[in-house]
Design an enzyme around this catalytic site. Structure first.
Site, PDB file in Angstrom:
ATOM      1  N   SER A  66      12.645  35.997  30.639  1.00 41.03           N
ATOM      2  CA  SER A  66      12.911  37.089  29.709  1.00 41.03           C
ATOM      3  C   SER A  66      12.115  37.043  28.419  1.00 41.03           C
ATOM      4  O   SER A  66      12.246  37.937  27.582  1.00 41.03           O
ATOM      5  CB  SER A  66      14.402  37.144  29.369  1.00 41.03           C
ATOM      6  OG  SER A  66      15.037  38.062  30.233  1.00 41.03           O
ATOM      7  N   LYS A  69      10.355  40.193  27.612  1.00 43.81           N
ATOM      8  CA  LYS A  69      10.891  41.308  26.829  1.00 43.81           C
ATOM      9  C   LYS A  69      10.222  41.439  25.457  1.00 43.81           C
ATOM     10  O   LYS A  69      10.359  42.481  24.806  1.00 43.81           O
ATOM     11  CB  LYS A  69      12.404  41.161  26.682  1.00 43.81           C
ATOM     12  CG  LYS A  69      13.162  41.331  28.009  1.00 43.81           C
ATOM     13  CD  LYS A  69      14.667  41.289  27.800  1.00 43.81           C
ATOM     14  CE  LYS A  69      15.444  41.566  29.083  1.00 43.81           C
ATOM     15  NZ  LYS A  69      15.529  40.405  29.980  1.00 43.81           N
ATOM     16  N   SER A 130      19.683  40.285  25.813  1.00 46.58           N
ATOM     17  CA  SER A 130      18.699  40.204  26.902  1.00 46.58           C
ATOM     18  C   SER A 130      19.133  41.008  28.121  1.00 46.58           C
ATOM     19  O   SER A 130      18.902  40.608  29.274  1.00 46.58           O
ATOM     20  CB  SER A 130      18.449  38.748  27.307  1.00 46.58           C
ATOM     21  OG  SER A 130      17.202  38.608  27.937  1.00 46.58           O
TER      22      SER A 130
END
Length: 452
Positions: A66, A69, A130
């Site tokens: 993640s 992101k 997230s």
């Protein structure tokens, strides 16, 4: 971020509390030559200049989970800045975003199929919690589909100067977790991968262009859709924020990441006494060699302590500095034949505390401004940049930066001190005549001298 299943986190809580009880300031920070980070790769940089303070296997392509992101955040903030998207813009949940958001074994806020959400709440869910379904939703807002968004991700990576990268989706999940709905440009086996250097570069560019991302990334807890039946308590996965379990003084962000492929990862940002550091750990492990969520924070603390405790910012060359023997540049056709040059800003480096390294100044002149003889063409304006001053250690390793771009930006511009107008034809003619007779006289003297 792909979290472990919720019940697995609960089962680990006691061990986390035990580790947190040992979360005390280190008495002594290791020297770099003895420094070892328990991770597949790691890097620590100055957040203002991109100067590298520590690196370990910085150029190997590894999973980023993640931390992906950060690119999704960049592209959304860019679209907001360019007024292509607004914070209150409404998004209607697609079947793809809905199905991913309903999987609570992943980090998510459940989205209702066909329901509308504004961009700001989706952004907060992605940045704080997230939320993977929210990341997909943002990709669809910005580019119409995640497939088109991935094209933008890779294009932007190239524009930002990332060297080692491959983006395959907007969330950072493994494509195999996207329930057969992954972007058409990839395969079910594809993963988002970057090097530690490229990850740090992405964070550096994100903070430089859109520092407001930290306003959201630093929120420890917030409710999604507060006051509704869909309300969900979001706790930031960055447990190093000051009020959370692994609270670290000055921690401001930025992004965690965990998948089976990538292991436990974290890009951290912290500020103390006007200094900002950016750290990256990839596939962090504990002392037993096991990847775990807390390991990334333990290793990040090690890195940040090293940066804050072992380094200080030092002015190597002051503003207005002139290099001995290069105090002026020739301007053959100017009213003045020379013009003084000096540094426009101080040159500041992060240096080891207690070390008395001596530095040599080096000016790299701009070929677009000076000719091969390092001469200027009149007219010349006061403040015109003619080159850049760097500092070269007389002994030891050269100063390292993320890329050549950061190195150039960190150097001090060398500028002319005053305006020099172009000399008129009469002055240039007199100089030519004077030069002719001076040369002739010198030749005559040499000839007569030769007789004796």
């Amino acid at each position: 971020m792909r979290s472990k299943k919720f019940n697995q986190y609960v089962a680990m809580l006691l061990s986390l509390i035990l580790v947190a009880s040992l979360w005390l300031p280190t008495q002594t920070v290791q020297a770099e030559e003895n420094m070892k980070v328990n991770a597949s790769a790691a890097i620590l940089i100055d957040g203002e200049t991109g100067q590298i303070l520590f690196e370990q296997n910085p150029d190997q392509l590894l999973g980023i989970a993640s931390m992906t992101k950060m690119m999704t955040e960049y592209l959304l903030l860019e679209a907001i800045n360019e007024k292509k998207v607004t914070w209150d813009q409404q998004y209607t949940v697609s079947e793809y975003a809905y199905k991913i958001s309903q999987d609570r074994s992943l980090s998510n806020v459940p989205l209702r199929l066909g329901e509308t959400y504004n961009v700001r709440e989706l952004y907060e869910a992605m940045t704080i919690y997230s939320a993977n379904g929210a990341a997909i939703a943002i990709a669809e807002v910005v580019a119409g589909s995640e497939t088109e968004f991935v094209k933008l991700m890779n294009k932007k990576a190239k524009e930002l100067g990332l060297k080692d990268y491959k983006f395959v989706n907007a969330s950072g999940l493994s494509n195999s977790d996207l329930k057969g709905m992954h972007p058409k440009s990839g395969t079910p086996e594809d993963e988002n991968v970057l090097s530690a250097r490229a990850t740090a570069k992405l964070a550096f560019e994100l903070l430089e262009d859109y520092p407001e991302v930290l306003e959201t990334a630093s929120i420890p807890k917030k409710s999604f859709r507060e006051g509704t039946t869909d309300e969900i308590k979001m706790s930031n996965w960055n447990w190093m924020l000051p009020s959370l379990l692994f609270g670290y003084e000055g921690m401001t962000g930025l992004k965690t990441g965990t998948t089976d492929f990538a292991g436990s990862c974290f890009t951290g940002t912290a500020e103390r006494d006007g200094r900002q550091l950016i750290s990256v750990v990839m596939n962090a492990k504990d002392e037993s060699g096991k990847s775990s969520p807390e390991a990334r924070f333990v290793e990040t603390k090690k890195l940040l302590d090293y940066g804050f405790d072992q380094f200080e910012q030092k002015e190597i060359f002051k503003k207005g500095y002139q290099v001995k023997g290069q105090e002026a540049v020739d301007v053959p056709k100017g009213k003045s034949k020379q013009v003084a040059v000096q540094t426009e800003t101080p040159l500041v480096l992060n240096v080891k505390k207690g070390e008395n390294t001596k530095y040599k100044p080096y000016i790299e002149y701009k070929s677009s401004v000076l000719n091969e003889e390092n001469q200027l063409e009149a007219p010349v304006k006061k403040g015109e940049v003619v080159g850049f001053l760097s500092a070269i250690p007389e002994k030891g390793e050269p100063v390292k930066y993320l890329t050549a771009e950061e190195e150039k930006q960190a150097n001090s511009p060398v500028v002319v001190k005053e305006t020099v107008e172009k000399a008129n034809w009469f002055v240039l003619s007199m100089r030519a005549i004077g030069s002719f007779f001076s040369g002739a006289w010198s030749g005559l003297v040499d000839m007569v001298t030769g007789w004796f």
